[in-house]
Design a protein around this motif. Structure first.
Motif, PDB file in Angstrom:
ATOM      1  N   ALA A 164       0.398  -0.944   0.138  1.00  0.00           N
ATOM      2  CA  ALA A 164       0.187   0.210  -0.550  1.00  0.00           C
ATOM      3  C   ALA A 164       0.697   1.048   0.057  1.00  0.00           C
ATOM      4  N   GLN A 168      -2.009   1.649   5.763  1.00  0.00           N
ATOM      5  CA  GLN A 168      -2.484   1.185   5.835  1.00  0.00           C
ATOM      6  C   GLN A 168      -1.535  -0.135   6.441  1.00  0.00           C
ATOM      7  N   THR A 169      -0.566   0.198   5.859  1.00  0.00           N
ATOM      8  CA  THR A 169       0.506  -1.447   6.117  1.00  0.00           C
ATOM      9  C   THR A 169       1.334  -1.416   7.178  1.00  0.00           C
ATOM     10  N   ASP A 174      -7.496  -1.732   8.089  1.00  0.00           N
ATOM     11  CA  ASP A 174      -7.455  -0.831   7.342  1.00  0.00           C
ATOM     12  C   ASP A 174      -8.884  -0.582   7.510  1.00  0.00           C
ATOM     13  N   PRO A 181      -6.912   5.084  -2.568  1.00  0.00           N
ATOM     14  CA  PRO A 181      -5.826   5.051  -1.479  1.00  0.00           C
ATOM     15  C   PRO A 181      -4.857   6.533  -1.496  1.00  0.00           C
ATOM     16  N   SER A 205      -4.545  -7.331   7.792  1.00  0.00           N
ATOM     17  CA  SER A 205      -5.498  -6.486   6.845  1.00  0.00           C
ATOM     18  C   SER A 205      -6.882  -7.252   6.331  1.00  0.00           C
ATOM     19  N   ALA A 812      -4.909  -1.733  -8.221  1.00  0.00           N
ATOM     20  CA  ALA A 812      -4.479  -0.337  -7.086  1.00  0.00           C
ATOM     21  C   ALA A 812      -3.018   0.151  -7.505  1.00  0.00           C
ATOM     22  N   ARG A 819     -11.549  -1.122  -2.798  1.00  0.00           N
ATOM     23  CA  ARG A 819     -11.142  -1.465  -1.417  1.00  0.00           C
ATOM     24  C   ARG A 819     -12.252  -2.521  -0.201  1.00  0.00           C
TER      25      ARG A 819
END
Length: 989
Positions: A164, A168-169, A174, A181, A205, A812, A819
């Protein structure tokens, strides 16, 4: 390194010092060369000799006859015999057997039927076993992969998406699922100190569950249709959402198994636990005419057992449908004892909407889809309204012109005169007034054809008049006609090549309400289905009746082309062919071809100004309005579809019938050739039935996940290893039996299997254990010529990403990915006409609109007859498949350059690039797609291509306008497409 490396180790001095292993060395030789004729299958056993049991082989081994028959040169005596087409055993193989016999011919089981043992290890267990195996070959692990490669590898393996580009990571949940994004800034590099937390964030996630579900759906042969000829739509997608939620919740695999086998039998079962049993209802259902429903029902039971064998046990149970297994210790009776667990489901073999049992279920995930579709409709309504308002001025000019041109006797319809013919012998003749009369032979069914070249500038619709003859409308006894289908076609004169012309609408002066598969409504003549069509039964037979057909697009015939209109009388009743008819054509659009009666211009000719319908006719040819209206119509149709999906759905589930059925051994596997009655049971060679458990599906699920069962944990661990490394520790994931390959690292497989069971069947823990190893983190750059298939795991995995993952990654990276989790299926972009061609117009594919188009491939509508066309390497979802397919077809390369999704993603990413500073754009492009910064050389190449594209589009701005872009956007789109197609972009590095 070949399969022989796995079966017969090199006979080093150290190896010779150890006793011969029956399981690892002898049994594979017997399986490959002897057991097809001397195994447990009595019907194919030769000389009444068994070599699959110690008792059966004892005498022949003791007498020396076994080795003697292997070594002889006598073609009538040698084993394997020449007619088996098996080569003679090699000298080292014979020596191995002789040494085994000399040592006492110790017996044992095939490795996978022995319980796994957890050996003691030091350090990381994966690395302990891999390093030890490499050391034997004088090798060692490859260096650790680059940080960006690991970040990307982990993200794809655990979530199926690239790293991502927002927060988010970083361990956060999430919460942005369903939203666009964030910025184009790259994700921080993965360091050794943060590696574990990065893995944890990916496992947390919600997209982890989606990635795992994609594998499980292949095994479950999940699809949105029944399959076979009818391929009717079903609504089992809530089960797909159950799978995603189960993996995200890290539901223990034994509980996951229990619910899918017997959720309906659990005390106080929840709707979701009952939905879980849909796993065993995802098979194809056959509703073809003439099919015996009991045969279909038995097929479904057999499919469930075979799927269980492949997915959980890694065995080819299907080989025992007709006879005992030739290699594995599964008898014919064992197979049908397993069938007995599924033989009393409350089903009768029906398909379509009659494939009970069902659970009425309302999905909580559909509300989001409704809201999403409603917003799309509301966004497009003003656009359509404005386009209609903008059309007022050109309409006023058009109306003024029409008022000057119309004549008092004007007719919208022109009678078609031409040649007539029939398929089955009916004599047809046409008079000057266009009337075609049938005479002579009267076959039960027939097709009539009228071939002509209408003198009109274009054709927008056709009018069919069915006229009475002697007080009736057909040549049949009832006097009623049944027109099952019509065809509009074009061919060049003197040519046999025909092209079909799409017909969009059909209306008539009569309508008989009925079921979809009954005769009455004229719309039934458009679907190529002889079970429905147009009839005027119940209306006067001594009066003419009319049907209007509107073409999907205006048809302009070239000078050497002719029109073919075909009337098909193919009803199942028969004896209902039309006696007399006339065909006319018009070049007017709108109400003229959609409404029976005078057309708007015919009314205008008589002084009647019907402004509303005249406006409707004008708008039909007004392109700006038609574009806006078509866009709104598609949004409205989608809104209506998801509203239906948000209501109560019938989901196929398991449920026991009140009176259980007897289960018989089926002789030779034939559904109606019944042998002995068999009770519910399991193969004793695998594991005993747990004490105290009832012989029901709950008990079966618990037997499968019993610690006494040597297969299940190994098989699932192998599935997971295959997802992460591209190939399993056992390279035949669907066959852990004697004909399958041995594990490359048996002690490692056993350690992971036992650890998996000891730790509560925790799937996330299993994945983390594997990916935190040095083995997983190796670079994939090195290729050892002595180990080209990487059987020794001396380097990291490198293979082409699955097609579904490539599509999801593209969305993505571009920022288009929707998502959202769960909900009804969507229809991704695919070439026009694919469904229509296969189903002859019965099904029409309309791509989803708005944000629904950019959902993950997991949610793509899956028709069994034609899977999503961009999935070149996918399972077919007709039967259970657990292997990973690979493709290098040039068609995929063409798709990655030309597919509508790729085009839209490239343009969306290009728009985001143009918002950045010019000097940062190409770097951000690489960061978005490849998760790393480009080198100076790569920047130079990208800049060169961008400059070339900019020069072209600036010199040829019309090329950019064709793409509805500016020269700058078109050029950046082209370069984005280039990077999306790099090997690095589509490869698991």
């Amino acid at each position: 390194m070949t399969k022989s490396l796995l079966l017969v180790p090199f006979l080093t001095t150290a190896a010779l010092a150890e006793p011969v292993s029956f399981s690892r060395e002898v049994l594979p030789l017997l399986s490959d060369n002897c057991l097809s004729c001397h195994g447990q299958d009595a019907s194919h056993r030769k000389a009444d000799l068994r070599l699959d049991t110690q008792e059966g082989a004892r005498e022949v081994l003791k007498s020396g006859e076994f080795i003697k028959r292997i070594l002889t040169d006598d073609p009538d005596e040698v084993m394997p015999p020449p007619k088996s087409h098996k080569p003679k055993l090699k000298a080292e193989q014979v020596a191995l057997l002789q040494r085994w016999i000399k040592e006492g011919a110790a017996w044992g089981k095939h490795w996978s039927f022995e319980k796994p043992v957890k050996a003691k290890t030091e350090g990381h267990p994966v690395d302990f076993f891999v390093k030890a195996r490499l050391a034997k070959e004088g090798l060692k692990l490859s260096p650790r992969a680059a940080e960006h490669t690991l970040r990307r590898r982990l993200a794809f393996d655990i979530t199926g998406l690239p790293p991502a580009q927002d927060n988010q990571t970083r361990g956060q949940s999430d919460k942005e699922a369903g939203k666009a994004p964030g910025s184009l800034s790259p994700h921080p590099m993965v360091s050794l100190s943060s590696y574990d937390s990065y893995v944890d964030s990916l496992l947390a996630s919600p997209h982890y569950g989606e990635r795992m579900a994609m594998f499980w759906l292949d095994a479950a042969r999940y699809a949105d249709t029944d399959g076979f000829q009818s391929d009717a739509t079903r609504t089992n997608w809530p089960w797909r959402d159950y799978v995603v939620e189960s993996f995200n919740a890290n539901k223990p695999f034994d509980q996951f198994t229990l619910e899918q086998f017997a959720g309906d039998l659990l005390p106080n079962a929840t709707p979701e636990q009952k939905i879980a049993t849909c796993f065993h209802r995802n098979h194809m259902t056959n509703g073809e005419g003439g099919r015996d429903k009991e045969e279909s029902r038995i097929d479904y039971v057999i499919d469930r057992v075979n799927t269980m064998g492949t997915t959980w046990l890694g065995l080819t149970l299907g080989c025992t449908q007709c006879h005992s297994h030739k290699f594995d210790p599964i008898s014919h009776h064992d197979y049908y004892a397993l069938n007995a667990f599924f033989n009393s489901i409350d089903e009768d073999g029906a398909a379509g909407t009659n494939a009970k049992p069902y659970l009425s279920y309302q999905s909580p995930h559909a509300k989001r889809a409704v809201e999403e579709s409603q917003k799309l409709v509301e966004a497009r309504k003003p656009i359509e309204a404005k386009a209609k308002a903008d059309a007022e001025k050109p309409f006023a000019k058009w109306l003024e012109q029409q008022q000057k041109q119309v004549k008092p006797d004007q007719s919208a319809w022109k009678i078609i005169l031409g040649s007539v013919e029939s398929q089955e012998g009916t004599k047809l003749a046409q008079t000057k007034d266009g009337i075609v009369t049938a005479s002579g032979p009267n076959p039960k069914q027939d097709d009539y054809r009228l071939i002509a070249s209408p003198k009109l500038p274009r054709l927008t619709g056709l009018k069919l008049e069915v006229l009475p003859q002697s007080g009736v409308l057909s040549r049949g006894k009832s006097g009623e006609f049944i027109l099952t289908d019509i065809k509009v076609q074009v061919r060049r004169k003197g040519s046999s090549q025909i092209r079909d012309i799409a017909v969009k609408s059909a209306v008539s002066d009569t309508k008989i309400e009925g079921k979809a598969r009954e005769y009455g409504d004229v719309k039934g003549t458009l679907d190529d289905d002889p079970r429905n069509g147009w009839t005027t039964k119940g209306f006067p037979k001594d009066q003419p009746h009319t049907a209007l057909y509107g073409l999907a697009e205006p048809l302009v015939l070239e000078g050497d082309e002719e029109l073919i209109f075909e009337l098909r009388h193919r009803s199942t009743n028969g004896d209902a062919n039309i006696a007399k008819f006339r065909l006319s054509a018009t070049d007017q659009a709108g109400p003229a071809v959609r409404e029976i009666g005078p057309t708007p211009l015919e009314k205008l000719a008589k002084g009647e100004i019907d402004r509303v319908k005249l406006m409707a006719q004008f708008l039909e040819d007004h392109e700006p309005y038609q574009l806006a209206k078509a866009s709104l119509d598609r949004a409205n149709a989608q809104f209506k579809e998801v509203q239906t999906a948000a209501g109560k759905l019938n989901v196929m589930v398991l449920a026991e019938r009140k009176e259980p059925r007897d289960t018989h051994v089926l002789l030779r596997g034939v559904w109606d050739k019944k042998g002995d009655v068999v009770p519910r049971g399991v193969p004793a060679a695998i594991a005993p039935w747990p004490e105290g458990l009832a012989k029901d599906r709950i008990g079966l699920a618990k037997w499968i996940t019993s610690k006494e069962n040597p297969l299940t944990a190994r098989v699932f661990v192998n599935h997971v290893w295959q997802m992460l490394f591209g190939a399993g520790l056992v390279r035949t994931p669907d066959d852990f039996g004697l004909q399958g390959q041995r594990p490359t690292h048996p002690e490692l497989l056993d350690w992971l299997a036992v650890d998996f069971m000891e730790n509560g069947w925790d799937v996330k823990r299993l994945i983390k254990t594997i990916v935190t190893s040095e083995t997983y983190q190796q670079s994939s750059d090195r290729t050892d010529p002595s180990d080209p298939s990487n059987l020794l795991l001396s380097r990291g995995p490198r293979f082409r990403l699955p097609a579904w993952m490539i599509r999801d990654a593209t969305l993505a990276s571009s920022g288009l990915l929707n998502r959202a989790l769960g909900g009804p299926p969507v229809r991704s972009h695919q070439p026009e006409g694919v469904w229509e061609e296969i189903f002859m117009g019965r099904f029409t594919y309309e791509p989803s609109q708005g944000a629904a188009q950019y959902r993950r491939t997991l949610y793509a509508f899956w028709r069994r007859s034609i899977a999503p066309t961009f999935l070149f390497d996918s399972a077919q979802r007709r039967v259970c498949e657990v292997g990973m397919n690979r493709t290098n077809t040039p068609l995929q390369a063409l798709t990655l350059l030309n597919d509508e999704t790729i085009k839209e993603a490239s343009q969306a990413l290009a728009k985001r690039l143009l918002a950045a500073k010019p000097e940062e754009r190409l770097t951000k492009l690489y960061e978005a797609i490849l998760s790393r910064q480009p080198t100076a050389q790569e920047i130079a190449v990208l800049q060169r291509e961008l400059d070339r594209a900019l020069n072209h589009y600036r010199q040829h701005p019309e090329d950019a306008r064709k793409r509805q872009t500016t020269p700058e956007l078109a050029a950046h789109t082209l370069v984005a497409t280039l990077v999306f197609n790099l090997d690095e972009a589509i490869t698991h590095e």
